[in-house]
Design a protein around this motif. Structure first.
Motif, short mmCIF file in Angstrom:
data_model
loop_
_atom_site.label_atom_id
_atom_site.label_comp_id
_atom_site.label_asym_id
_atom_site.label_seq_id
_atom_site.Cartn_x
_atom_site.Cartn_y
_atom_site.Cartn_z
N LYS A 195 72.39 -38.80 -8.80
CA LYS A 195 72.04 -39.68 -7.67
C LYS A 195 72.45 -39.03 -6.35
CE LYS A 195 72.99 -44.24 -5.78
NZ LYS A 195 73.84 -45.44 -5.85
N GLN A 196 73.64 -38.44 -6.34
CA GLN A 196 74.13 -37.77 -5.14
C GLN A 196 73.23 -36.58 -4.78
OE1 GLN A 196 78.10 -36.18 -5.57
NE2 GLN A 196 78.62 -36.75 -3.47
N ARG A 227 65.29 -33.04 3.32
CA ARG A 227 63.86 -33.21 3.58
C ARG A 227 63.65 -33.94 4.92
NH1 ARG A 227 62.71 -35.74 -0.90
NH2 ARG A 227 62.57 -33.80 -2.07
N GLU A 228 64.42 -35.01 5.16
CA GLU A 228 64.30 -35.75 6.43
C GLU A 228 64.67 -34.88 7.62
OE1 GLU A 228 66.59 -39.33 6.27
OE2 GLU A 228 65.48 -40.10 4.55
N GLU A 283 68.97 -34.11 -1.37
CA GLU A 283 67.61 -33.57 -1.22
C GLU A 283 66.81 -34.37 -0.20
OE1 GLU A 283 66.02 -33.66 -5.17
OE2 GLU A 283 67.06 -31.83 -5.77
N ASN A 284 66.93 -35.69 -0.25
CA ASN A 284 66.23 -36.55 0.72
C ASN A 284 66.73 -36.30 2.14
OD1 ASN A 284 64.58 -37.74 -1.19
ND2 ASN A 284 65.96 -39.46 -1.52
N ASN A 285 68.04 -36.14 2.28
CA ASN A 285 68.59 -35.88 3.61
C ASN A 285 68.10 -34.55 4.16
OD1 ASN A 285 70.01 -38.28 3.51
ND2 ASN A 285 71.94 -37.32 2.91
N GLN A 315 61.89 -32.50 8.34
CA GLN A 315 60.73 -33.18 8.93
C GLN A 315 60.97 -33.53 10.39
OE1 GLN A 315 60.03 -36.52 6.35
NE2 GLN A 315 58.86 -35.32 4.86
N GLY A 320 70.05 -36.25 -5.49
CA GLY A 320 68.80 -36.80 -4.96
C GLY A 320 68.93 -37.22 -3.50
N GLU A 321 70.06 -37.84 -3.18
CA GLU A 321 70.29 -38.25 -1.80
C GLU A 321 70.39 -37.03 -0.88
OE1 GLU A 321 73.79 -40.69 -1.88
OE2 GLU A 321 72.75 -42.35 -2.85
#
Length: 126
Positions: A100-101, A110-111, A106-108, A114, A103-104
């Protein structure tokens, strides 16, 4: 100034991601080890259960074989089996948390990329 802040944030996120990935791999190795211990204890326990109660059984301690009652060896194997199952369930919880950590993180990342296309181009060019 914003470029340097974003770059520093990216480097920090990347370092945390590498660290988390390492922890996850280490945990997976430990889980495989515990799984093999569990399997070995289960198979030994099954073999011991097939023996009559009055059978001479021996426990190895280094290069020495010590005569032990079958019931004592069976209890030890059962305890190893239970301990392995407990450890595996605990490690599974830790694994889910680390995934879970990850994934978070990776999202951070990616954001962040962007929001700052210049930083994304710089990273891609490296």
């Amino acid at each position: 100034m914003a470029d340097e802040t974003n770059r520093a944030a990216f480097v920090e996120l990347q370092a945390r991601m590498i660290e988390t990935t390492g922890k996850l791999k280490q945990l997976q190795v430990q889980m495989r080890t515990k799984e093999s211990e569990k399997k070995r204890a289960y198979l030994t326990l099954e073999e011991l259960r097939q023996l009559p109660d009055d059978t001479n059984t021996y426990k190895t301690i280094g290069k020495v074989f010590i005569l032990e009652p079958r019931s004592l060896l069976a209890n030890e194997q059962q305890q190893k089996l239970n301990d392995s199952e407990t450890a595996i369930s605990s490690m599974q919880t830790s694994k889910e948390y680390l995934e879970k950590q990850l994934g978070e993180l990776e999202n951070n990342i990616r954001e962040l990329l962007q929001q700052d296309p210049v930083l994304a181009r710089q990273i891609l060019s490296i």
